[in-house]
Design a protein around this motif. Structure first.
Motif, PDB file in Angstrom:
ATOM      1  N   HIS A   1       0.707  -1.332   0.105  1.00 46.44           N
ATOM      2  CA  HIS A   1       0.130   0.038   0.067  1.00 46.44           C
ATOM      3  C   HIS A   1       0.738   1.351   0.079  1.00 46.44           C
ATOM      4  N   ALA A   2       1.945   1.236   0.651  1.00 49.38           N
ATOM      5  CA  ALA A   2       2.822   2.392   0.855  1.00 49.38           C
ATOM      6  C   ALA A   2       3.494   2.575  -0.555  1.00 49.38           C
ATOM      7  N   ARG A   3       3.929   1.897  -1.227  1.00 52.89           N
ATOM      8  CA  ARG A   3       4.419   1.782  -2.437  1.00 52.89           C
ATOM      9  C   ARG A   3       3.441   2.345  -3.467  1.00 52.89           C
ATOM     10  N   ALA A   4       2.224   1.970  -3.381  1.00 55.41           N
ATOM     11  CA  ALA A   4       1.374   2.504  -4.172  1.00 55.41           C
ATOM     12  C   ALA A   4       0.785   3.805  -4.070  1.00 55.41           C
ATOM     13  N   GLY A   5       1.430   4.537  -2.873  1.00 54.69           N
ATOM     14  CA  GLY A   5       1.090   5.878  -2.852  1.00 54.69           C
ATOM     15  C   GLY A   5       0.109   6.132  -1.559  1.00 54.69           C
ATOM     16  N   ALA A   6      -0.288   5.087  -0.515  1.00 54.37           N
ATOM     17  CA  ALA A   6      -1.215   5.324   0.374  1.00 54.37           C
ATOM     18  C   ALA A   6      -0.348   6.311   1.577  1.00 54.37           C
ATOM     19  N   THR A   7      -1.113   7.243   1.939  1.00 52.80           N
ATOM     20  CA  THR A   7      -0.622   8.017   2.861  1.00 52.80           C
ATOM     21  C   THR A   7      -1.096   7.688   4.225  1.00 52.80           C
ATOM     22  N   GLN A   8      -2.198   7.028   3.893  1.00 58.48           N
ATOM     23  CA  GLN A   8      -2.703   6.544   5.640  1.00 58.48           C
ATOM     24  C   GLN A   8      -3.226   4.938   5.270  1.00 58.48           C
ATOM     25  N   ILE A   9      -2.961   4.327   6.342  1.00 59.48           N
ATOM     26  CA  ILE A   9      -3.539   2.789   6.425  1.00 59.48           C
ATOM     27  C   ILE A   9      -4.341   2.551   7.663  1.00 59.48           C
ATOM     28  N   ARG A  10      -5.396   1.768   7.445  1.00 60.93           N
ATOM     29  CA  ARG A  10      -5.816   1.438   8.698  1.00 60.93           C
ATOM     30  C   ARG A  10      -6.038   0.050   8.915  1.00 60.93           C
TER      31      ARG A  10
END
Length: 320
Positions: A83-92
């Motif tokens: 998710h971070a590599r895909a550009g997510a700036t927040q994960i829950r």
């Protein structure tokens, strides 16, 4: 937010659980954030009923996601990294971490809750770990306040945990019920080969699967090697078994590994020991590592699920 916001919540009713969990999930969905649910069956059903349309939520069956701490760490790091590599700036992510209220030993999950503060720190993650006070033992709740920086409440508050990082050790591992009897094997300073031979003889006639038999032989060899290499003599090896389950324990006079991540991830410290402790944590049904006034003990068990220590594969049906 940046980094890992590690939060717990204590609830004593289904309504309180929903008051905490539903806004957490809905907030992630509203803001387009990757949102994961890895709860036990009961809480998953409660959330499904309360959320209704939830196609954007990723469900990770809790019984699978929390089979073993080392597996959960590896799985989550892969998911969060993606998710971070895909550009997510927040994960829950919200999940029910196993404990004795689910019929699962706590100490390696307590180590997990402590370790992820470091292991998930690189991700923009808000992790919520709710604990049902109807079924969670007091010693677990005490450990949870030490390993989570924040506490969510049913009234919507997010408070600093007063005990986070207070330096007090987590709960000690609990001996397996099989250890109440005399060990079938007891060796002092055995070679790894002698330990493997003793285990192979002891498990003949048991109902272990071929995989379990292989895993416990490997475990005995590895923890004896670890004790001889890194511990302080004497190194004492013991084995207990019934028809379907085997427990091995190795005790030495040392303090154990200084690295709190040992066994949970393939750290630099475990690489020097051939990744053995990490492999044990990903193959055996249960592994504990604990210090006491007499030294350091590593336990590993395989087989059976109705006595002693059971795996983290419980359905997790909460109390009513």
């Amino acid at each position: 937010m940046t980094g890992f916001y590690h939060e717990t919540a204590f609830y004593g009713s289904d309504d309180d659980f929903l008051a905490i969990a539903v806004p957490f999930v809905e907030g992630g969905l509203r803001d387009g954030q990757p949102t994961l649910i890895a709860c036990a069956e009961k809480n998953t059903a409660l959330l499904r009923g309360a959320l209704g349309h939830e196609n954007a939520v990723t469900h990770l069956p809790g019984a699978d996601q929390y089979a073993r701490p080392a597996d959960a760490i590896a799985s989550y790091r892969e998911i969060y990294g993606g998710h971070a590599r895909a550009g997510a700036t927040q994960i829950r992510a919200i999940g029910d971490v196993p404990h004795p209220g689910f019929g699962v030993p706590w100490d390696w999950w307590g180590r997990y809750e402590n370790a992820v503060n470091q292991l998930f720190a690189e991700f923009p993650l808000w992790g919520l770990c709710p604990y049902d006070t109807r079924i969670t033992p007091p010693e677990v709740l005490a450990d949870v306040t030490r390993t989570h920086e924040y506490i969510a409440t049913a009234s919507g508050e997010h408070l600093p945990s007063p005990d986070f990082g207070n330096g007090r050790p987590l709960s000690r591992p609990v001996p397996d019920v099989l250890e109440q009897g005399a060990p079938q094997v007891s060796l002092v300073d055995p070679t790894p080969a002698a330990a493997r031979e003793a285990v192979n003889k002891a498990i003949k006639g048991t109902e272990l699967t071929e995989d379990n038999a292989h895993d416990i032989v490997y475990a005995a060899s590895e923890i004896v090697t670890n004790g001889l290499t890194h511990g302080v003599a004497p190194v004492r090896f013991r084995l207990w078994a019934d028809a379907s389950r085997v427990v091995v324990a190795v005790h030495d006079q040392g303090a154990g590994p200084a690295d709190p991540l040992a066994g949970l991830v393939p750290t630099t410290a475990t690489r020097s020991a051939g990744l053995g402790l990490w492999v044990l944590h990903r193959t055996c049904d249960y592994v504990s590592m604990g210090r006491d006034e007499d030294g350091f003990t590593v336990r590993a068990s395989v087989g059976g699920s109705d006595t002693g220590h059971t795996q983290g594969r419980s359905s997790g049906t909460s109390g009513k």
